[in-house]
Design an enzyme around this catalytic site. Structure first.
Site, PDB file in Angstrom:
ATOM      1  CB  SER A 136       1.707   7.491  -9.398  1.00  0.00           C
ATOM      2  OG  SER A 136       2.893   6.865  -9.817  1.00  0.00           O
ATOM      3  N   PRO A 142       2.946  -3.117  -3.312  1.00  0.00           N
ATOM      4  CG  PRO A 142       2.363  -4.651  -1.644  1.00  0.00           C
ATOM      5  CD  PRO A 142       2.205  -4.369  -3.101  1.00  0.00           C
ATOM      6  CG  HIS A 144       6.518   1.083  -7.187  1.00  0.00           C
ATOM      7  ND1 HIS A 144       7.257   2.248  -7.206  1.00  0.00           N
ATOM      8  CD2 HIS A 144       6.244   0.816  -8.496  1.00  0.00           C
ATOM      9  CE1 HIS A 144       7.409   2.648  -8.438  1.00  0.00           C
ATOM     10  NE2 HIS A 144       6.808   1.805  -9.249  1.00  0.00           N
ATOM     11  CE  LYS A 158       1.188  10.149  -5.518  1.00  0.00           C
ATOM     12  NZ  LYS A 158       0.571  11.480  -5.669  1.00  0.00           N
TER      13      LYS A 158
END
Length: 256
Positions: A136, A142, A144, A158
């Site tokens: 993604s 960080p 987000h 991820k």
């Protein structure tokens, strides 16, 4: 077991019970001259829903449950992801924001980090020659919004798994998709970026079908190997629908 013919590769799609993974599996099944398509799902219920042959049940957070599905695979497409759930009782008419949580055993650290690591190690043990990951955009930030959901820090985990893959010694392709849309694929111009540069534009979404096609094309084009990129698309009707995937992959310069 592995390939049945000289040019036929056995490809395992994990997360095949999900929307994007299901489309990847469907596309590969329509190409029997090139691929033996396998799917990995979490439950017997998902297996029944996916249907067809070569569908295995396993839990990516439990390495020992993966062995049968991974035996003899030539390529792996990882579409597994933790999924946040909305806490019950949210009333949009009263304003505020809904709260989210992850089910026990389904936190991003478990699924997106340890689960991907388990898959990468299982693939290596099986002699896998190419791993494609659907990730993604947003991993550079960080703070987000997606990281805040259920305090799961999903993009951070991820990203950690992608970094692990980039150092695992197996050819890889990391596809960091924008916001996923359930619309028809193959009719939009795809936009390649890196380091979340597309996040600041008006074009930061892409159809699941286009992401699935990229996964298949990554398997077909060696130019995709050992590369990582962000991907989105122009709105339908703007630009020229992308069809030259060899050139698209060749134009990617980032390796992580």
């Amino acid at each position: 077991m592995g390939s049945t013919g000289e040019n036929v590769r056995t490809v395992l799609v994990t997360g095949a019970g999900g929307k994007t993974g299901g489309i990847v599996l469907e596309k590969l099944r329509k190409m029997p001259e090139g691929f033996v398509a396998r799917g990995l799902v979490r439950t017997e219920e998902s297996k029944a829903k996916v249907g067809g042959e070569n569908v295995f049940v396993g839990d990516v957070t439990k390495a020992e449950s993966l062995k049968e599905a991974f035996e003899g695979v030539d390529a792996l497409v990882i579409t597994t992801s933790a999924v946040p759930k909305m806490k019950p009782g949210f009333d949009p008419s009263k304003g505020g924001r809904p709260e989210f949580y992850y089910e026990e055993g389904g936190y991003p650290e478990q699924v997106d980090w340890m689960g991907q690591k388990n898959q990468i190690e299982a693939a290596k043990a099986a002699g896998c020659k190419h791993i494609v990951v659907v990730g993604s955009m947003g991993g550079q930030n960080p703070n987000h919004m997606l990281n805040m959901l259920g305090n799961g820090k999903i993009l951070i985990w991820k990203r950690k798994a992608e970094e692990y893959l980039s150092q695992a010694g197996v050819p890889y392709t990391i596809i960091r998709a924008g916001g996923l849309q359930d619309k028809e694929g193959g009719i939009r111009e795809l936009l390649v970026g890196k380091d979340d540069e597309l996040m600041s534009t008006d074009t930061k979404s892409i159809t699941r079908s286009d992401v699935a096609e990229l996964c298949v094309q990554a398997l077909l084009n060696e130019e995709s190997q050992n590369k990582a990129f962000d991907i989105a698309s122009k709105p339908e009707g703007q630009g020229t629908p992308s069809s030259d995937f060899k050139a698209l992959f060749a134009g990617v310069t980032a390796t992580f």
